[in-house]
Enzyme design. Sequence first.
Site, PDB file in Angstrom:
ATOM      1  CE  LYS A  66      76.157  92.187  19.051  1.00 55.40           C
ATOM      2  NZ  LYS A  66      77.057  92.443  18.433  1.00 55.40           N
ATOM      3  CG  ASP A 102      78.321  91.107  14.639  1.00 53.44           C
ATOM      4  OD1 ASP A 102      77.396  91.575  13.841  1.00 53.44           O
ATOM      5  OD2 ASP A 102      78.084  90.881  15.877  1.00 53.44           O
ATOM      6  CG  ASN A 150      93.187  92.982  23.505  1.00 54.65           C
ATOM      7  OD1 ASN A 150      92.595  93.873  22.957  1.00 54.65           O
ATOM      8  ND2 ASN A 150      92.823  92.577  24.841  1.00 54.65           N
ATOM      9  CB  THR A 152      93.927  92.979  28.579  1.00 57.15           C
ATOM     10  OG1 THR A 152      93.638  93.988  28.812  1.00 57.15           O
ATOM     11  CG2 THR A 152      94.137  92.038  29.742  1.00 57.15           C
ATOM     12  N   GLY A 237      83.641 100.375   8.717  1.00 56.05           N
ATOM     13  CA  GLY A 237      82.916  99.226   9.136  1.00 56.05           C
ATOM     14  C   GLY A 237      81.557  99.482   8.403  1.00 56.05           C
TER      15      GLY A 237
HETATM   16  P1  ATR Z   1      83.389  94.925  21.282  1.00 54.01           P
HETATM   17  O1  ATR Z   1      82.558  93.725  21.887  1.00 54.01           O
HETATM   18  O2  ATR Z   1      82.785  96.019  20.677  1.00 54.01           O
HETATM   19  O3  ATR Z   1      84.401  94.195  20.556  1.00 54.01           O
HETATM   20  P2  ATR Z   1      84.632  94.910  24.000  1.00 54.01           P
HETATM   21  O4  ATR Z   1      84.367  93.502  23.978  1.00 54.01           O
HETATM   22  O5  ATR Z   1      84.347  95.747  25.175  1.00 54.01           O
HETATM   23  O6  ATR Z   1      83.925  95.545  22.903  1.00 54.01           O
HETATM   24  O7  ATR Z   1      86.152  95.079  23.597  1.00 54.01           O
HETATM   25  C1  ATR Z   1      86.947  96.237  23.502  1.00 54.01           C
HETATM   26  C2  ATR Z   1      88.272  96.168  22.836  1.00 54.01           C
HETATM   27  O8  ATR Z   1      88.736  97.553  22.489  1.00 54.01           O
HETATM   28  C3  ATR Z   1      89.224  95.249  23.782  1.00 54.01           C
HETATM   29  O9  ATR Z   1      89.982  94.684  23.005  1.00 54.01           O
HETATM   30  C4  ATR Z   1      89.980  96.353  24.593  1.00 54.01           C
HETATM   31  O10 ATR Z   1      91.199  95.993  25.081  1.00 54.01           O
HETATM   32  P3  ATR Z   1      91.289  95.259  26.460  1.00 54.01           P
HETATM   33  O11 ATR Z   1      90.975  93.864  26.244  1.00 54.01           O
HETATM   34  O12 ATR Z   1      92.781  95.767  26.936  1.00 54.01           O
HETATM   35  O13 ATR Z   1      90.376  96.077  27.612  1.00 54.01           O
HETATM   36  C5  ATR Z   1      89.983  97.470  23.355  1.00 54.01           C
HETATM   37  N1  ATR Z   1      90.457  98.697  23.667  1.00 54.01           N
HETATM   38  C6  ATR Z   1      89.381  99.606  24.165  1.00 54.01           C
HETATM   39  N2  ATR Z   1      89.980 101.017  24.411  1.00 54.01           N
HETATM   40  C7  ATR Z   1      91.481 100.553  24.121  1.00 54.01           C
HETATM   41  C8  ATR Z   1      92.451 101.678  23.815  1.00 54.01           C
HETATM   42  N3  ATR Z   1      92.405 103.047  24.176  1.00 54.01           N
HETATM   43  N4  ATR Z   1      93.784 101.205  23.466  1.00 54.01           N
HETATM   44  C9  ATR Z   1      93.796  99.849  23.008  1.00 54.01           C
HETATM   45  N5  ATR Z   1      92.690  99.001  23.233  1.00 54.01           N
HETATM   46  C10 ATR Z   1      91.674  99.447  23.526  1.00 54.01           C
END
Ligand code: ATR
Length: 273
Positions: A66, A102, A150, A152, A237
């Site tokens: 994307k 989206d 988030n 992070t 979703g």
């Molecule tokens: P997408 O494009 O589908 O939104 P992505 O860009 O990979 O996917 O983002 C994944 C999101 O899920 C992020 O906000 C990630 O948190 P981090 O930024 O801290 O990595 C979050 N995420 C994934 N697994 C998680 C978990 N077990 N608990 C909390 N947040 C999670």
Amino acid sequence: MKELYCVIGNPIAHSLSPVMHTALLEQNKIDASFVPFLIKEGTFTTVMEGLKALGISGFNITSPFKEDILPFLDELDPEAESCGAVNTVVSQNGRWKGFNTDGIGYLEGLQDIRAITEADRILIVGAGGASKAIFQALTHHTDARLTVANRTLEKAVQMVEGTAHKAISLADAESQIANYTIVIQTTSSGLTKENANLPIRLHDLTAGTIVSDIIYNPAQTPFLKEAKAYGAVTQNGLPMFVNQAAIAFELWTGKKADRDLMREIVLKQLGGK
Ligand code: ATR
């Protein structure tokens, strides 16, 4: 000559876009094909040149391309520009314009539950690509106050930078959950069946809060199950998925997409697995 549309990604085999769009093209008597293309590593530029040379009418881009598409576009819709990601390309006389459907697809589904007002306090859990698209749509098209939480924290802080919206930790989101009228789960953690993996727990949720999850398979994630147990109005979703495709079809063809037909097709495909 028969027109060509496609969806590109990796993986792509399980994409439901081809069945949905083929049905819409047939319903509207448009002489066109919609096919999935798997983009193998290192071939993105060659594929883009190929699609240009073939005179493709439009295409969808899914994970992980994307952002890679951006340098190949002649024009970018402002909302897609704010997202820094494009999931739909419209070709007009060989000029490619990028859109991101989206976020607006998500918002359309939310507005089917009720209108969003400035009194709404919306919590977005997660700060990845999907979260960003939803954040931009809510920023552009509603007056609601937004908070992004988030794992992070820095990524959430970056997302709200330069806006009046807030970024908080998952722990703070969990302890302040009662303050929100709408909660949107966008993380991939909902794909697992374990409650232990929930990004936040919802013990203090106010009954009647709208809680949505951008995942549609499974139809009820552990997050939505917990939300329901605390009296939430839940939405998965599926509306977002159907609407993002419907809006892409409308951008390509100028014709209204039959969302009921699309939903039926998706449910049939999921049920038939
Ligand atoms: P997408 O494009 O589908 O939104 P992505 O860009 O990979 O996917 O983002 C994944 C999101 O899920 C992020 O906000 C990630 O948190 P981090 O930024 O801290 O990595 C979050 N995420 C994934 N697994 C998680 C978990 N077990 N608990 C909390 N947040 C999670």
